[in-house]
Design a protein around this motif. Structure first.
Motif, PDB file in Angstrom:
ATOM      1  N   PHE A  50       0.837  -1.206   0.000  1.00 14.93           N
ATOM      2  CA  PHE A  50       0.000   0.000   0.000  1.00 14.93           C
ATOM      3  C   PHE A  50       0.871   1.254   0.000  1.00 14.93           C
ATOM      4  N   VAL A  51       0.499   2.225  -0.821  1.00 23.17           N
ATOM      5  CA  VAL A  51       1.183   3.517  -0.856  1.00 23.17           C
ATOM      6  C   VAL A  51       0.137   4.591  -0.547  1.00 23.17           C
ATOM      7  N   PRO A  52       0.308   5.332   0.564  1.00 22.88           N
ATOM      8  CA  PRO A  52      -0.669   6.365   0.909  1.00 22.88           C
ATOM      9  C   PRO A  52      -0.602   7.543  -0.064  1.00 22.88           C
ATOM     10  N   THR A  53      -1.673   8.313  -0.049  1.00 21.30           N
ATOM     11  CA  THR A  53      -1.812   9.500  -0.884  1.00 21.30           C
ATOM     12  C   THR A  53      -1.487  10.734  -0.050  1.00 21.30           C
ATOM     13  N   PRO A  54      -0.840  11.744  -0.633  1.00 26.05           N
ATOM     14  CA  PRO A  54      -0.637  12.988   0.119  1.00 26.05           C
ATOM     15  C   PRO A  54      -1.970  13.493   0.698  1.00 26.05           C
ATOM     16  N   GLY A  55      -1.920  13.879   1.969  1.00 23.46           N
ATOM     17  CA  GLY A  55      -3.125  14.307   2.680  1.00 23.46           C
ATOM     18  C   GLY A  55      -3.709  13.236   3.578  1.00 23.46           C
ATOM     19  N   ASP A  56      -3.347  11.966   3.330  1.00 26.39           N
ATOM     20  CA  ASP A  56      -3.767  10.902   4.246  1.00 26.39           C
ATOM     21  C   ASP A  56      -3.112  11.150   5.606  1.00 26.39           C
ATOM     22  N   MET A  57      -3.768  10.720   6.650  1.00 25.82           N
ATOM     23  CA  MET A  57      -3.225  10.843   8.004  1.00 25.82           C
ATOM     24  C   MET A  57      -2.639   9.499   8.413  1.00 25.82           C
ATOM     25  N   ALA A  58      -1.322   9.459   8.623  1.00 24.05           N
ATOM     26  CA  ALA A  58      -0.611   8.238   9.002  1.00 24.05           C
ATOM     27  C   ALA A  58      -0.700   8.056  10.510  1.00 24.05           C
ATOM     28  N   ILE A  59      -1.093   6.872  10.949  1.00 26.05           N
ATOM     29  CA  ILE A  59      -1.221   6.563  12.373  1.00 26.05           C
ATOM     30  C   ILE A  59      -0.190   5.494  12.729  1.00 26.05           C
ATOM     31  N   ILE A  68       0.683  10.527  15.065  1.00 24.24           N
ATOM     32  CA  ILE A  68      -0.069  10.786  13.836  1.00 24.24           C
ATOM     33  C   ILE A  68       0.537  11.972  13.111  1.00 24.24           C
ATOM     34  N   GLY A  69       0.441  11.956  11.804  1.00 23.74           N
ATOM     35  CA  GLY A  69       0.911  13.063  10.986  1.00 23.74           C
ATOM     36  C   GLY A  69       0.261  13.002   9.622  1.00 23.74           C
ATOM     37  N   ILE A  70       0.572  13.978   8.788  1.00 25.43           N
ATOM     38  CA  ILE A  70      -0.048  14.120   7.475  1.00 25.43           C
ATOM     39  C   ILE A  70       0.971  13.727   6.404  1.00 25.43           C
ATOM     40  N   VAL A  71       0.596  12.788   5.569  1.00 21.14           N
ATOM     41  CA  VAL A  71       1.482  12.319   4.503  1.00 21.14           C
ATOM     42  C   VAL A  71       1.684  13.439   3.482  1.00 21.14           C
ATOM     43  N   VAL A  72       2.953  13.696   3.152  1.00 18.35           N
ATOM     44  CA  VAL A  72       3.313  14.692   2.147  1.00 18.35           C
ATOM     45  C   VAL A  72       3.651  13.997   0.831  1.00 18.35           C
ATOM     46  N   THR A  73       4.524  13.001   0.887  1.00 23.05           N
ATOM     47  CA  THR A  73       4.867  12.172  -0.271  1.00 23.05           C
ATOM     48  C   THR A  73       5.075  10.753   0.226  1.00 23.05           C
ATOM     49  N   ALA A  74       4.967   9.787  -0.700  1.00 18.59           N
ATOM     50  CA  ALA A  74       5.139   8.388  -0.287  1.00 18.59           C
ATOM     51  C   ALA A  74       5.539   7.520  -1.472  1.00 18.59           C
ATOM     52  N   THR A  75       6.303   6.484  -1.140  1.00 18.50           N
ATOM     53  CA  THR A  75       6.603   5.391  -2.060  1.00 18.50           C
ATOM     54  C   THR A  75       6.266   4.105  -1.318  1.00 18.50           C
ATOM     55  N   VAL A  76       6.503   2.977  -1.939  1.00 20.10           N
ATOM     56  CA  VAL A  76       6.231   1.709  -1.273  1.00 20.10           C
ATOM     57  C   VAL A  76       7.206   1.459  -0.119  1.00 20.10           C
ATOM     58  N   SER A  78       8.939   4.163   1.784  1.00 17.64           N
ATOM     59  CA  SER A  78       8.993   5.211   2.808  1.00 17.64           C
ATOM     60  C   SER A  78       8.007   6.320   2.493  1.00 17.64           C
ATOM     61  N   MET A  79       7.829   7.187   3.482  1.00 11.61           N
ATOM     62  CA  MET A  79       6.932   8.334   3.294  1.00 11.61           C
ATOM     63  C   MET A  79       7.494   9.519   4.068  1.00 11.61           C
ATOM     64  N   LYS A  80       7.178  10.705   3.601  1.00 17.46           N
ATOM     65  CA  LYS A  80       7.491  11.930   4.317  1.00 17.46           C
ATOM     66  C   LYS A  80       6.192  12.421   4.925  1.00 17.46           C
ATOM     67  N   VAL A  81       6.266  12.743   6.223  1.00 17.09           N
ATOM     68  CA  VAL A  81       5.073  13.075   7.000  1.00 17.09           C
ATOM     69  C   VAL A  81       5.277  14.419   7.683  1.00 17.09           C
ATOM     70  N   PHE A  82       4.300  15.317   7.547  1.00 15.20           N
ATOM     71  CA  PHE A  82       4.300  16.573   8.269  1.00 15.20           C
ATOM     72  C   PHE A  82       3.754  16.259   9.656  1.00 15.20           C
ATOM     73  N   GLN A  83       4.567  16.526  10.690  1.00 14.00           N
ATOM     74  CA  GLN A  83       4.216  16.098  12.048  1.00 14.00           C
ATOM     75  C   GLN A  83       4.935  16.976  13.063  1.00 14.00           C
ATOM     76  N   GLN A  84       4.570  16.815  14.292  1.00 10.29           N
ATOM     77  CA  GLN A  84       5.323  17.443  15.383  1.00 10.29           C
ATOM     78  C   GLN A  84       5.370  16.485  16.561  1.00 10.29           C
ATOM     79  N   ASN A  85       6.297  16.750  17.460  1.00  9.15           N
ATOM     80  CA  ASN A  85       6.476  15.976  18.693  1.00  9.15           C
ATOM     81  C   ASN A  85       7.083  14.597  18.464  1.00  9.15           C
ATOM     82  N   ASP A  86       7.834  14.415  17.368  1.00  6.12           N
ATOM     83  CA  ASP A  86       8.640  13.212  17.164  1.00  6.12           C
ATOM     84  C   ASP A  86       9.938  13.666  16.525  1.00  6.12           C
TER      85      ASP A  86
END
Length: 111
Positions: A50-59, A68-76, A78-86
Motif C-alpha cells: 500500500f502507498v498512501p496519498t498525500p493528505g492521508d493521516m498516518a497513524i 499521527i501526521g499528514i502524509v506529504v509524499t510516499a513510495t512503497v 517510505s513516506m514523508k510526513v508533516f508532524q510534530q512531537n517526534d
C-alpha cells in the motif's frame, strides 16, 4: 489544537489540518483515531504494497498514545510526513518514516 487539549502534541497539528480543510473533527489520542468512528473518513490498513496519498493521516503504534501526521509524499518503501512531537517536544516539520519502525498501523483518508 484550537481547543487547547493537545498543545504541542502530534494530534494538535493534525486537528489544525482538519480545521483548515473544514473536514470532520476527530477525538482522542493518535492511537484512538483508528477505532474512534469513521464519519467522513475511511481507514486504510497498512500493507507491504500500500502507498498512501498525500493528505492521508498516518497513524503509528508507538508508546501509550501513538503518533499521527499528514502524509506529504510516499513510495512503497517510505513516506514523508508533516508532524510534530517526534522527537519529543519538536516543532512541526517534515520527517521521513519507513512503515515498520515505528510501526504504521494505517491511514485515515477523507471521503
Amino acid at each position: 489544537d484550537p481547543w487547547g487539549w493537545y498543545r504541542g502534541q502530534c494530534v494538535s497539528l493534525v486537528k489544525r489540518w482538519l480545521q483548515f480543510n473544514k473536514w470532520p473533527m476527530r477525538r482522542g489520542n493518535a492511537i484512538d483515531w483508528v477505532n474512534n468512528g469513521y464519519e467522513g473518513y475511511k481507514f486504510l490498513k497498512n500493507t507491504p504494497t500500500f502507498v498512501p496519498t498525500p493528505g492521508d493521516m498516518a497513524i503509528f503504534q508507538t508508546g501509550t498514545y501513538g503518533h499521527i501526521g499528514i502524509v506529504v509524499t510516499a513510495t512503497v518503501n517510505s513516506m514523508k510526513v508533516f508532524q510534530q512531537n517526534d522527537g519529543i517536544g519538536s516543532p512541526a516539520h517534515i520527517k521521513q518514516y519507513n512503515y515498520v519502525s515505528p510501526r504504521c498501523i494505517g491511514f485515515l483518508r477523507k471521503l
